[in-house]
Design an enzyme around this catalytic site. Sequence first.
Site, mmCIF file in Angstrom:
data_model
loop_
_atom_site.group_PDB
_atom_site.id
_atom_site.type_symbol
_atom_site.label_atom_id
_atom_site.label_comp_id
_atom_site.label_asym_id
_atom_site.label_seq_id
_atom_site.Cartn_x
_atom_site.Cartn_y
_atom_site.Cartn_z
ATOM 1 N N ASN A 7 0.816 -1.257 0.140
ATOM 2 C CA ASN A 7 -0.125 0.018 0.161
ATOM 3 C C ASN A 7 0.944 1.253 0.039
ATOM 4 O OD1 ASN A 7 -1.417 2.084 1.042
ATOM 5 N ND2 ASN A 7 -3.226 1.055 1.633
ATOM 6 N N ASP A 9 -0.141 4.661 -0.141
ATOM 7 C CA ASP A 9 -0.803 5.695 0.275
ATOM 8 C C ASP A 9 0.195 6.821 0.930
ATOM 9 O OD1 ASP A 9 -3.283 4.871 -0.552
ATOM 10 O OD2 ASP A 9 -3.951 4.256 1.366
ATOM 11 N N HIS A 10 0.985 6.241 1.848
ATOM 12 C CA HIS A 10 1.805 7.200 2.500
ATOM 13 C C HIS A 10 2.542 8.107 1.712
ATOM 14 C CE1 HIS A 10 -0.421 6.543 5.960
ATOM 15 N NE2 HIS A 10 -0.289 4.950 5.904
ATOM 16 N N ARG A 18 3.364 19.060 1.542
ATOM 17 C CA ARG A 18 3.798 20.288 0.880
ATOM 18 C C ARG A 18 2.861 20.697 -0.313
ATOM 19 N NH1 ARG A 18 8.833 21.987 2.499
ATOM 20 N NH2 ARG A 18 8.830 21.890 4.690
ATOM 21 N N HIS A 43 -5.652 3.865 -1.662
ATOM 22 C CA HIS A 43 -6.938 4.076 -1.060
ATOM 23 C C HIS A 43 -7.454 5.341 -1.496
ATOM 24 C CE1 HIS A 43 -9.485 4.208 2.810
ATOM 25 N NE2 HIS A 43 -10.511 4.556 1.602
ATOM 26 N N ARG A 45 -9.609 8.050 -1.040
ATOM 27 C CA ARG A 45 -10.631 8.373 0.192
ATOM 28 C C ARG A 45 -11.597 9.483 -0.552
ATOM 29 N NH1 ARG A 45 -10.181 7.616 5.481
ATOM 30 N NH2 ARG A 45 -8.557 6.001 6.100
ATOM 31 N N ARG A 49 -7.353 12.700 0.732
ATOM 32 C CA ARG A 49 -6.364 13.334 1.572
ATOM 33 C C ARG A 49 -4.792 12.701 1.001
ATOM 34 N NH1 ARG A 49 -7.028 9.755 6.997
ATOM 35 N NH2 ARG A 49 -9.078 10.705 6.875
ATOM 36 N N HIS A 50 -4.775 11.698 0.494
ATOM 37 C CA HIS A 50 -3.534 11.531 -0.191
ATOM 38 C C HIS A 50 -3.588 11.062 -1.544
ATOM 39 C CE1 HIS A 50 -5.159 7.599 1.181
ATOM 40 N NE2 HIS A 50 -4.795 7.541 2.608
ATOM 41 N N GLU A 70 -8.401 0.153 -2.768
ATOM 42 C CA GLU A 70 -9.269 0.313 -1.507
ATOM 43 C C GLU A 70 -10.145 1.743 -1.730
ATOM 44 O OE1 GLU A 70 -7.387 0.582 2.118
ATOM 45 O OE2 GLU A 70 -6.171 -1.048 1.688
ATOM 46 N N THR A 100 -6.490 6.168 10.217
ATOM 47 C CA THR A 100 -6.502 5.021 9.127
ATOM 48 C C THR A 100 -7.706 4.249 9.230
ATOM 49 O OG1 THR A 100 -5.012 3.164 8.299
ATOM 50 C CG2 THR A 100 -5.143 3.539 10.761
ATOM 51 N N THR A 101 -8.073 3.100 8.372
ATOM 52 C CA THR A 101 -9.074 2.368 8.482
ATOM 53 C C THR A 101 -9.143 1.966 9.909
ATOM 54 O OG1 THR A 101 -8.739 1.845 6.068
ATOM 55 C CG2 THR A 101 -10.486 0.648 7.217
ATOM 56 N N GLU A 151 -10.714 -9.902 3.178
ATOM 57 C CA GLU A 151 -9.444 -9.430 3.773
ATOM 58 C C GLU A 151 -9.584 -9.267 5.498
ATOM 59 O OE1 GLU A 151 -7.358 -6.178 2.352
ATOM 60 O OE2 GLU A 151 -6.200 -5.762 4.395
ATOM 61 N N HIS A 198 -3.411 -4.988 7.749
ATOM 62 C CA HIS A 198 -3.592 -3.982 8.692
ATOM 63 C C HIS A 198 -2.487 -4.154 9.732
ATOM 64 C CE1 HIS A 198 -5.187 -0.428 10.310
ATOM 65 N NE2 HIS A 198 -5.665 -0.071 9.414
ATOM 66 N N ALA A 199 -1.882 -3.065 9.668
ATOM 67 C CA ALA A 199 -0.910 -2.915 11.001
ATOM 68 C C ALA A 199 0.199 -4.118 11.022
ATOM 69 C CB ALA A 199 -1.521 -2.740 12.296
ATOM 70 N N GLY A 220 1.108 -1.492 4.395
ATOM 71 C CA GLY A 220 1.743 -0.126 3.811
ATOM 72 C C GLY A 220 2.443 0.512 4.736
ATOM 73 N N HIS A 221 2.108 0.984 5.843
ATOM 74 C CA HIS A 221 2.939 2.063 6.844
ATOM 75 C C HIS A 221 4.128 1.371 7.310
ATOM 76 C CE1 HIS A 221 3.633 4.083 10.547
ATOM 77 N NE2 HIS A 221 3.304 5.081 9.607
HETATM 78 N N1 PXP Z 1 -5.628 -3.285 4.377
HETATM 79 C C1 PXP Z 1 -6.643 -2.235 4.464
HETATM 80 C C2 PXP Z 1 -7.943 -2.833 3.940
HETATM 81 C C3 PXP Z 1 -6.298 -1.288 4.835
HETATM 82 O O1 PXP Z 1 -7.213 -0.110 4.809
HETATM 83 C C4 PXP Z 1 -4.950 -0.865 5.141
HETATM 84 C C5 PXP Z 1 -4.624 0.686 5.504
HETATM 85 O O2 PXP Z 1 -4.828 1.518 4.259
HETATM 86 C C6 PXP Z 1 -3.954 -1.885 4.872
HETATM 87 C C7 PXP Z 1 -4.208 -3.019 4.690
HETATM 88 C C8 PXP Z 1 -2.615 -1.369 5.332
HETATM 89 O O3 PXP Z 1 -2.290 -1.346 6.658
HETATM 90 P P1 PXP Z 1 -0.910 -0.707 7.159
HETATM 91 O O4 PXP Z 1 -0.692 0.845 6.618
HETATM 92 O O5 PXP Z 1 -1.409 -0.392 8.466
HETATM 93 O O6 PXP Z 1 -0.016 -1.639 6.799
#
Ligand code: PXP
Length: 252
Positions: A7, A9-10, A18, A43, A45, A49-50, A70, A100-101, A151, A198-199, A220-221
């Site tokens: 992911n 997004d970040h 900026r 994602h 949104r 936002r990103h 997403e 985040t979600t 998921e 996620h996480a 992602g993060h």
């Molecule tokens: N899966 C879904 C459905 C999410 O919404 C996210 C966050 O955008 C992720 C996975 C990835 O999560 P993380 O950035 O915490 O790895």
Amino acid sequence: MPLLGVNIDHVATLRQARRGSEPDPARAAAEAELGGADVITVHLREDRRHINDDDLRRLKEAVEVKLNLEMAATAEMVAIACRLKPEMVTLVPEGRQEITTEGGLDIAGQIEPLMEKIARLTDAGILVSVFVDADVFQIEAACTVGAKVCEIHTGPYAHIFNTRGRDCHAPEVAAELARIREASAVIRELGMVFNAGHALNYHNVQPIAALPHVRELHIGHSIVSRAVFTGLREAVREMKARIAVTTEPSEP
Ligand code: PXP
């Protein structure tokens, strides 16, 4: 070995700090692919936002692996997805104020509207995944509304893992893993594909990667955070190496 969805997004979050043009998410996608990403996820949104609409158009052109969009299950997003035709859409709940979600989609509470939207996405040739908690009631609802992929939300597992000293044998962590494993069995019994995300990070990913039949991990993060120091290509490579160190078989 599960596939890795990255992911990005970040990367766009950093650009938006900026309101500029760098770093470019399309370049990030290319770097992630060179590191071994099997799926690129973004994602879109409601508040943009990103990731924005132009990013999406450029990513659709540039991404050579599978593109996973997403999005919230709104009429606007369904129309965008049907025009763009990413390989997969993952439906997520979306709150304006959330960082985040925050949780899985309440599918059981919106059967009719989801059924209609998933049918439109499926008719457009898009594989539909839903982001759900490890909850049998919601998983059964996912099947009812026509999702082909679930998921499972690994956030609660990741939180417990972290607060119990990163010990996957701690009873609370083992219980959370068992919950996900049981949920995954129901997903498969109902004929759907089991993804997780996620996480997840470099410390907690292996017990999830070792679950039977997990098809894709969505991360992602932690990858983008590591990339600040190592570069994205290397950060993805390192995550792939962590995922590869699993012993239980997963579906091809
Ligand atoms: N899966 C879904 C459905 C999410 O919404 C996210 C966050 O955008 C992720 C996975 C990835 O999560 P993380 O950035 O915490 O790895």
